[in-house]
Design a protein around this motif. Structure first.
Motif, PDB file in Angstrom:
ATOM      1  N   ASN A 141       0.844  -1.203   0.000  1.00  0.00           N
ATOM      2  CA  ASN A 141       0.000   0.000   0.000  1.00  0.00           C
ATOM      3  C   ASN A 141       0.878   1.252   0.000  1.00  0.00           C
ATOM      4  OD1 ASN A 141      -2.278  -1.664   0.208  1.00  0.00           O
ATOM      5  ND2 ASN A 141      -2.220  -1.617   2.445  1.00  0.00           N
ATOM      6  N   GLN A 142       1.028   1.848  -1.168  1.00  0.00           N
ATOM      7  CA  GLN A 142       1.842   3.060  -1.284  1.00  0.00           C
ATOM      8  C   GLN A 142       1.003   4.323  -1.415  1.00  0.00           C
ATOM      9  OE1 GLN A 142       5.057   4.241  -1.414  1.00  0.00           O
ATOM     10  NE2 GLN A 142       5.780   2.328  -0.529  1.00  0.00           N
ATOM     11  N   ALA A 143      -0.233   4.193  -1.832  1.00  0.00           N
ATOM     12  CA  ALA A 143      -1.090   5.370  -1.980  1.00  0.00           C
ATOM     13  C   ALA A 143      -2.546   4.934  -2.009  1.00  0.00           C
ATOM     14  CB  ALA A 143      -0.754   6.148  -3.255  1.00  0.00           C
ATOM     15  N   PHE A 144      -3.408   5.795  -1.494  1.00  0.00           N
ATOM     16  CA  PHE A 144      -4.842   5.547  -1.554  1.00  0.00           C
ATOM     17  C   PHE A 144      -5.593   6.862  -1.664  1.00  0.00           C
ATOM     18  CE2 PHE A 144      -4.008   6.121   2.990  1.00  0.00           C
ATOM     19  CZ  PHE A 144      -5.064   6.925   3.406  1.00  0.00           C
ATOM     20  N   ARG A 145      -6.801   6.779  -2.144  1.00  0.00           N
ATOM     21  CA  ARG A 145      -7.726   7.911  -2.130  1.00  0.00           C
ATOM     22  C   ARG A 145      -8.908   7.513  -1.269  1.00  0.00           C
ATOM     23  NH1 ARG A 145      -9.131   7.683  -6.961  1.00  0.00           N
ATOM     24  NH2 ARG A 145     -11.174   6.719  -6.634  1.00  0.00           N
ATOM     25  N   VAL A 146      -9.376   8.434  -0.455  1.00  0.00           N
ATOM     26  CA  VAL A 146     -10.581   8.200   0.329  1.00  0.00           C
ATOM     27  C   VAL A 146     -11.498   9.397   0.120  1.00  0.00           C
ATOM     28  CG1 VAL A 146      -9.563   9.162   2.448  1.00  0.00           C
ATOM     29  CG2 VAL A 146     -11.501   7.577   2.609  1.00  0.00           C
ATOM     30  N   GLY A 147     -12.756   9.133  -0.186  1.00  0.00           N
ATOM     31  CA  GLY A 147     -13.634  10.224  -0.586  1.00  0.00           C
ATOM     32  C   GLY A 147     -13.243  10.718  -1.974  1.00  0.00           C
ATOM     33  N   ARG A 148     -13.617  11.923  -2.284  1.00  0.00           N
ATOM     34  CA  ARG A 148     -13.345  12.469  -3.618  1.00  0.00           C
ATOM     35  C   ARG A 148     -12.047  13.241  -3.711  1.00  0.00           C
ATOM     36  NH1 ARG A 148     -16.134  16.159  -5.782  1.00  0.00           N
ATOM     37  NH2 ARG A 148     -16.822  17.146  -3.856  1.00  0.00           N
TER      38      ARG A 148
END
Length: 239
Positions: free
Chosen positions: A159-166
């Motif tokens: 897990n190097q990057a994630f988006r949560v929400g917009r």
């Protein structure tokens, strides 16, 4: 204005600050490590949360972390654009229902980051390419929050990057570094001090690509936050 939250005196905004200045984006850095107060959430247009040597759950030694996680959660409720870097990404994960993986998937030095299919289509990574060079400096890592989307990985850290929400992103890699910061961090322990030459040589070898990616991410984030005009699109004439 972008508010930059700094938790550690040895972990400054670096390239993020310099690129925002070049783009003409107003910014203000809040130094939690020197007891500066967080701003009123109603006054925040966009938020960058920097890294730090402490653990994201080290609230007992660093009580401001409790308030910072609450502050990030409030920003998410208001859909304020947020970019969390390393510790900042771990705090964003915790504030949105994720977990901290203490002592897991640690990395130090220069690594290649690969984007997932979702990452390739993500606004923050627009124009970066399917893979890019990054600099890593972490012992812990984050989980993807329940409502989050995994965007990037390395061969070592899933897990190097994630988006949560917009409009909120957490990244484990560091897009903000300079040679001076790399040298400083290398001095933190005898183990890393012995590898200072290795870290600096690798950084120098990949510095041009590294800086291009960092600048692109900062510019993309500023555009997402509405602090830069959107790129002009050609309009075709109809007969």
């Amino acid at each position: 204005m972008i508010h930059i939250i700094q938790s550690d005196g040895d972990v400054p905004a670096g390239l993020v600050e310099g690129e925002l200045r070049r783009l003409g984006v107003e910014q203000r850095t809040i130094g939690l490590h020197i007891s500066e107060a967080l701003p009123e959430i109603s006054a925040v247009r966009a938020l960058v949360v920097l890294g730090g040597a402490m653990g994201a759950n080290d609230d007992q030694r660093h009580p401001f972390l409790t308030e910072l996680k609450r502050f990030i959660a409030q920003a998410m409720e208001r859909e304020i654009p947020c970019l969390g870097i390393c510790l900042g990404g771990q705090l964003l994960s915790l504030a949105t229902g994720g977990e901290l993986y203490a002592g897991r998937d640690g990395e130090k030095g220069t690594y290649s980051v690969m984007l997932t299919d979702q990452g390739e289509g993500d606004r923050l990574f627009h124009g970066v390419g399917q893979s890019f060079i990054s600099f890593q400096w972490h012992d812990d890592s984050f989980s993807i929050p329940p409502a989050g989307t995994r965007l990037a990985f390395t061969g070592t850290c899933h897990n190097q990057a994630f988006r949560v929400g917009r409009r909120a992103w957490g990244v484990q890699f560091h897009p903000e570094l300079s040679r001076e910061i790399v040298a400083k961090w290398s001095s933190w322990s005898a183990e890393t001090a012995a590898r200072t030459g290795e870290f600096l040589a690798a950084f120098q070898e990949w510095e041009e690509e590294y800086l291009q990616v960092g600048r692109r991410l900062v510019e993309n984030f500023a555009r997402i936050a509405g602090l830069l005009p959107s790129p002009c699109r050609a309009v075709s004439k109809q007969s």
